[in-house]
Design an enzyme around this catalytic site. Structure first.
Site, PDB file in Angstrom:
ATOM      1  N   ALA A   1       0.831  -1.208   0.000  1.00  0.00           N
ATOM      2  CA  ALA A   1       0.000   0.000   0.000  1.00  0.00           C
ATOM      3  C   ALA A   1       0.865   1.257   0.000  1.00  0.00           C
ATOM      4  O   ALA A   1       0.584   2.218  -0.724  1.00  0.00           O
ATOM      5  CB  ALA A   1      -0.933  -0.015   1.203  1.00  0.00           C
ATOM      6  N   TYR A   2       1.893   1.265   0.808  1.00  0.00           N
ATOM      7  CA  TYR A   2       2.797   2.414   0.873  1.00  0.00           C
ATOM      8  C   TYR A   2       3.436   2.674  -0.493  1.00  0.00           C
ATOM      9  O   TYR A   2       3.435   3.805  -0.991  1.00  0.00           O
ATOM     10  CB  TYR A   2       3.869   2.166   1.925  1.00  0.00           C
ATOM     11  CG  TYR A   2       4.979   3.197   1.932  1.00  0.00           C
ATOM     12  CD1 TYR A   2       4.801   4.416   2.568  1.00  0.00           C
ATOM     13  CD2 TYR A   2       6.197   2.936   1.304  1.00  0.00           C
ATOM     14  CE1 TYR A   2       5.824   5.369   2.576  1.00  0.00           C
ATOM     15  CE2 TYR A   2       7.217   3.878   1.305  1.00  0.00           C
ATOM     16  CZ  TYR A   2       7.029   5.096   1.939  1.00  0.00           C
ATOM     17  OH  TYR A   2       8.033   6.028   1.936  1.00  0.00           O
TER      18      TYR A   2
END
Length: 234
Positions: free
Chosen positions: A140-141
């Protein structure tokens, strides 16, 4: 009202953001420092206007923009340094997208008239080396930082030639606080330059972009040769 247009720095109260603020102030550059919780060491700096804002919240960003427009008629630049490094989950992805993508998008759009108030302005997006490499541990990052990297290209095309828009993508700069020796050794070995460089490479890249004459839509990678280490380990 300042007669020397400031540079706005988000995530300014610690680590890389604080180092950037200190370097700019040392060169006589006024700074608008945006922090989320407490100003920390920012209070010890001169020529810094400190504003509190939660960039993950639309209403807080709206208030911040209004405050900046009230205080200033022009900006020398914006450095989008604010960042969240959260574990993978849908809720965390949404929060990181708000900080890494929505906030830069909204601030760039809303503050463009102020950036056009100087002869030459700069927008710098602090991205991450994982934006182009990916990472199975922080999907996600990395995805949110990849979106920010793409934002760089679009705004560079839209705002040229008066406003330069570039990205900086650091790899490891500082080890996790409290990490053990095994983790530190393993992490440092991921790069060809097996050192913990601190914030100096980030500051160097920022200062370079602010003074460069022929850069826009580019991405400066500062990762100590991690991409080559990956190739040799395949």
């Amino acid at each position: 009202m300042t007669t020397h247009s400031p540079i706005l720095v988000t995530g300014a109260n610690k680590r890389g953001g604080l180092a950037i603020c200190k370097a700019l102030v040392a060169q006589g550059q006024p700074v608008v420092a945006i922090y989320r919780n407490t100003p920390g060491e920012l209070t010890s700096l001169t020529n810094v206007d400190m504003l509190k804002a939660d960039l993950s919240q639309r209403d807080s960003r709206d208030a911040l923009i209004d405050s900046i427009k009230t205080r200033y008629t022009a900006l020398r630049g914006i450095i989008h340094n604010a960042s969240l490094w959260l574990d993978d989950s849908l809720d965390n992805l949404n929060q990181m997208l708000q900080v890494h993508v929505e906030a830069p998008y909204q601030l760039n759009e809303a503050l463009t008239p102020l950036l056009q108030g100087v002869e030459r302005a700069d927008i710098i997006h602090v991205c991450d080396d994982t934006a182009t490499q990916g990472t199975k541990n922080h999907i996600a990052y990395a995805a949110s930082k990849a979106a920010l990297l793409n934002l760089t290209l679009s705004f560079a095309e839209k705002l040229a030639p008066r406003i330069r828009v570039n990205a900086i993508s650091p790899g490891l700069l500082m080890l996790k606080e409290g990490s053990d020796a095994e983790y530190q050794s393993k992490t440092l070995r991921k790069a060809l330059l097996e050192i913990e460089p601190g914030n100096t490479p980030l500051v160097d890249a920022v200062l370079y972009l602010l003074h460069s004459t022929y850069n826009t839509g580019n991405n400066i990678v500062i990762n100590g040769g991690r991409h080559l280490k990956r190739q040799t380990s395949k």
